[in-house]
Design a protein around this motif. Structure first.
Motif, PDB file in Angstrom:
ATOM      1  N   ILE A 135      45.755  47.633  39.081  1.00  0.00           N
ATOM      2  CA  ILE A 135      44.560  47.258  38.452  1.00  0.00           C
ATOM      3  C   ILE A 135      44.836  46.039  37.637  1.00  0.00           C
ATOM      4  O   ILE A 135      44.438  44.682  37.404  1.00  0.00           O
ATOM      5  CB  ILE A 135      43.670  48.066  37.741  1.00  0.00           C
ATOM      6  N   GLU A 194      46.779  43.525  34.647  1.00  0.00           N
ATOM      7  CA  GLU A 194      47.557  42.234  34.988  1.00  0.00           C
ATOM      8  C   GLU A 194      47.090  41.316  36.401  1.00  0.00           C
ATOM      9  O   GLU A 194      47.968  41.070  37.010  1.00  0.00           O
ATOM     10  CB  GLU A 194      49.011  42.282  34.738  1.00  0.00           C
ATOM     11  N   GLY A 195      45.998  41.683  36.816  1.00  0.00           N
ATOM     12  CA  GLY A 195      45.545  40.940  38.066  1.00  0.00           C
ATOM     13  C   GLY A 195      45.383  42.225  39.219  1.00  0.00           C
ATOM     14  O   GLY A 195      46.555  42.739  39.644  1.00  0.00           O
ATOM     15  N   THR A 196      44.492  42.592  39.659  1.00  0.00           N
ATOM     16  CA  THR A 196      44.200  43.595  40.386  1.00  0.00           C
ATOM     17  C   THR A 196      45.095  43.193  41.823  1.00  0.00           C
ATOM     18  O   THR A 196      45.305  42.096  42.085  1.00  0.00           O
ATOM     19  CB  THR A 196      42.630  43.689  41.083  1.00  0.00           C
ATOM     20  N   ILE A 254      46.978  52.836  37.176  1.00  0.00           N
ATOM     21  CA  ILE A 254      46.127  51.769  36.504  1.00  0.00           C
ATOM     22  C   ILE A 254      47.179  50.464  36.992  1.00  0.00           C
ATOM     23  O   ILE A 254      46.822  49.268  37.129  1.00  0.00           O
ATOM     24  CB  ILE A 254      46.383  51.729  35.071  1.00  0.00           C
ATOM     25  N   ILE A 277      43.736  40.459  44.173  1.00  0.00           N
ATOM     26  CA  ILE A 277      43.771  39.226  43.519  1.00  0.00           C
ATOM     27  C   ILE A 277      45.163  38.808  44.010  1.00  0.00           C
ATOM     28  O   ILE A 277      45.664  37.532  43.952  1.00  0.00           O
ATOM     29  CB  ILE A 277      43.389  39.059  42.051  1.00  0.00           C
TER      30      ILE A 277
HETATM   31  C1  LIG Z   1      44.309  50.111  30.616  1.00  0.00           C
HETATM   32  C2  LIG Z   1      44.116  48.691  30.611  1.00  0.00           C
HETATM   33  C3  LIG Z   1      44.605  47.898  29.760  1.00  0.00           C
HETATM   34  C4  LIG Z   1      44.452  46.659  29.704  1.00  0.00           C
HETATM   35  N1  LIG Z   1      45.340  45.770  28.984  1.00  0.00           N
HETATM   36  C5  LIG Z   1      44.944  44.319  29.120  1.00  0.00           C
HETATM   37  C6  LIG Z   1      45.766  43.599  28.158  1.00  0.00           C
HETATM   38  O1  LIG Z   1      46.584  43.994  27.216  1.00  0.00           O
HETATM   39  N2  LIG Z   1      45.272  42.232  28.247  1.00  0.00           N
HETATM   40  C7  LIG Z   1      44.478  41.765  28.995  1.00  0.00           C
HETATM   41  O2  LIG Z   1      44.187  40.289  29.098  1.00  0.00           O
HETATM   42  N3  LIG Z   1      43.710  42.440  29.842  1.00  0.00           N
HETATM   43  C8  LIG Z   1      44.014  43.883  29.832  1.00  0.00           C
HETATM   44  N4  LIG Z   1      43.248  44.684  30.819  1.00  0.00           N
HETATM   45  C9  LIG Z   1      42.341  44.021  31.798  1.00  0.00           C
HETATM   46  C10 LIG Z   1      42.864  43.850  33.103  1.00  0.00           C
HETATM   47  O3  LIG Z   1      43.766  42.810  33.145  1.00  0.00           O
HETATM   48  C11 LIG Z   1      41.736  43.885  33.859  1.00  0.00           C
HETATM   49  O4  LIG Z   1      41.103  45.196  34.074  1.00  0.00           O
HETATM   50  C12 LIG Z   1      42.284  43.377  35.503  1.00  0.00           C
HETATM   51  O5  LIG Z   1      42.699  42.148  35.600  1.00  0.00           O
HETATM   52  C13 LIG Z   1      41.221  43.577  36.575  1.00  0.00           C
HETATM   53  O6  LIG Z   1      40.045  42.897  36.251  1.00  0.00           O
HETATM   54  P1  LIG Z   1      38.676  43.513  36.035  1.00  0.00           P
HETATM   55  O7  LIG Z   1      38.796  44.808  35.434  1.00  0.00           O
HETATM   56  O8  LIG Z   1      37.607  42.725  35.372  1.00  0.00           O
HETATM   57  O9  LIG Z   1      38.062  43.610  37.559  1.00  0.00           O
HETATM   58  P2  LIG Z   1      37.509  42.780  38.431  1.00  0.00           P
HETATM   59  O10 LIG Z   1      38.070  41.247  38.415  1.00  0.00           O
HETATM   60  O11 LIG Z   1      35.962  42.953  38.062  1.00  0.00           O
HETATM   61  O12 LIG Z   1      37.687  43.404  40.146  1.00  0.00           O
HETATM   62  C14 LIG Z   1      36.907  44.431  40.648  1.00  0.00           C
HETATM   63  C15 LIG Z   1      37.285  44.403  41.824  1.00  0.00           C
HETATM   64  O13 LIG Z   1      36.927  43.286  42.590  1.00  0.00           O
HETATM   65  C16 LIG Z   1      38.108  42.636  43.238  1.00  0.00           C
HETATM   66  N5  LIG Z   1      37.902  41.315  43.222  1.00  0.00           N
HETATM   67  C17 LIG Z   1      37.801  40.413  41.842  1.00  0.00           C
HETATM   68  N6  LIG Z   1      37.416  39.210  42.251  1.00  0.00           N
HETATM   69  C18 LIG Z   1      37.708  38.854  43.740  1.00  0.00           C
HETATM   70  C19 LIG Z   1      37.691  37.779  44.365  1.00  0.00           C
HETATM   71  N7  LIG Z   1      37.514  36.529  43.809  1.00  0.00           N
HETATM   72  N8  LIG Z   1      37.851  38.282  45.751  1.00  0.00           N
HETATM   73  C20 LIG Z   1      38.086  39.226  46.112  1.00  0.00           C
HETATM   74  N9  LIG Z   1      38.197  40.476  45.422  1.00  0.00           N
HETATM   75  C21 LIG Z   1      37.861  40.338  44.159  1.00  0.00           C
HETATM   76  C22 LIG Z   1      39.241  43.240  42.486  1.00  0.00           C
HETATM   77  O14 LIG Z   1      40.362  43.059  43.353  1.00  0.00           O
HETATM   78  C23 LIG Z   1      38.899  44.549  42.212  1.00  0.00           C
HETATM   79  O15 LIG Z   1      39.313  45.387  43.209  1.00  0.00           O
HETATM   80  C24 LIG Z   1      43.617  46.131  30.905  1.00  0.00           C
HETATM   81  C25 LIG Z   1      43.005  47.193  31.365  1.00  0.00           C
HETATM   82  C26 LIG Z   1      43.119  48.270  31.607  1.00  0.00           C
HETATM   83  C27 LIG Z   1      42.306  49.001  32.240  1.00  0.00           C
END
Ligand SMILES: Cc1cc2nc3c(=O)[nH]c(=O)nc-3n(C[C@H](O)[C@H](O)[C@H](O)COP(=O)(O)OP(=O)(O)OC[C@H]3O[C@@H](n4cnc5c(N)ncnc54)[C@H](O)[C@@H]3O)c2cc1C
Length: 201
Positions: free
Chosen positions: A48, A50-52, A45, A55
């Motif tokens: 992924i 806290e910002g993938t 995880i 990103i």
């Molecule tokens: C177990 C778990 C715990 C979590 N806990 C928290 C928490 O406590 N608080 C909280 O706020 N969040 C939490 N999250 C959310 C987490 O921060 C997000 O899952 C993470 O930031 C990724 O966002 P997303 O899942 O929407 O993926 P997306 O943003 O949809 O990304 C999908 C893919 O597309 C790529 N991508 C996205 N945008 C772009 C772009 N503009 N250009 C190029 N590539 C791009 C990404 O790199 C990734 O590979 C949690 C997630 C998980 C799985």
């Protein structure tokens, strides 16, 4: 400046390290009782949340590098260069060679972002990884230096262990920076050629 490198590069290393941890245990690593596989699942995880890492890489090349036209990065690279000049490590030249690549990569990235700030981000991931490998090496050499300094709390065996760790890193991990540099140097054209239709085919 450090945030995307620390978050992105280190969490990529975590994938490899936890996978290797399974491997060294052989079949016992894969089954649940050893607990090693759980570390690999937990680590998956990290790139992924806290910002993938994608990103994070875009943050590095965009907000951290391009927004001030490379000034902060130049100052970090100068700091590394100054320390390497003073270094007595047998590995210093290897790190200097990667520093040189990092400087050139920074120029390529700035010029790609200048041409097209959207497509320019296609180089971001390699740039983040290259910088991670360089900074990792720089800090390894610094750690060795500090471990030997007067007043260090480390005994001979611990100092030797720091040195072995840095030597292994410089010989067997650091060369990967070159592959990321090649990817950046080969440039943007195969990324520019991609369009929406490339993904629909
Ligand atoms: C177990 C778990 C715990 C979590 N806990 C928290 C928490 O406590 N608080 C909280 O706020 N969040 C939490 N999250 C959310 C987490 O921060 C997000 O899952 C993470 O930031 C990724 O966002 P997303 O899942 O929407 O993926 P997306 O943003 O949809 O990304 C999908 C893919 O597309 C790529 N991508 C996205 N945008 C772009 C772009 N503009 N250009 C190029 N590539 C791009 C990404 O790199 C990734 O590979 C949690 C997630 C998980 C799985």
């Amino acid at each position: 400046m450090y945030t995307p490198i620390v978050k992105g590069w280190i969490t990529e290393q975590a994938q490899e390290i936890t996978s290797l941890a399974i491997q060294v245990h052989g079949g016992m690593g894969f089954i649940e009782e050893t607990g090693v596989a759980q570390h690999a699942r937990d680590a998956r995880i990290l790139p992924i949340y806290e910002g993938t890492n994608g990103i994070q890489a875009i943050d590095l090349i965009g907000r951290k590098l391009y927004s001030d036209k490379g000034k902060a990065m130049a100052s970090l690279l100068e700091e590394i260069e100054a320390e390497l000049k003073e270094s007595t490590s047998v590995h210093a030249d290897k790190v200097k060679a990667v520093l040189h690549q990092a400087k050139r990569a920074t120029e390529y990235c700035l010029s790609s972002m200048q041409k097209n700030p959207v497509l320019g981000t296609g180089l971001a991931y390699s740039y983040m990884m290259l910088m991670g490998y360089l900074i990792g090496a720089w800090l390894q050499l610094r750690a060795v230096q500090l471990s030997k300094q007067e007043g260090s709390q480390l005994d001979n065996a611990q100092q030797k262990s720091w040195l072995q760790s840095a030597s292994f890193y410089c010989d067997h991990v650091l060369p990967r920076a070159g592959a990321h540099f090649d990817s950046i140097e080969r440039g943007q054209s195969s990324i520019d050629d991609l369009d929406e239709n490339s993904f629909n085919r």
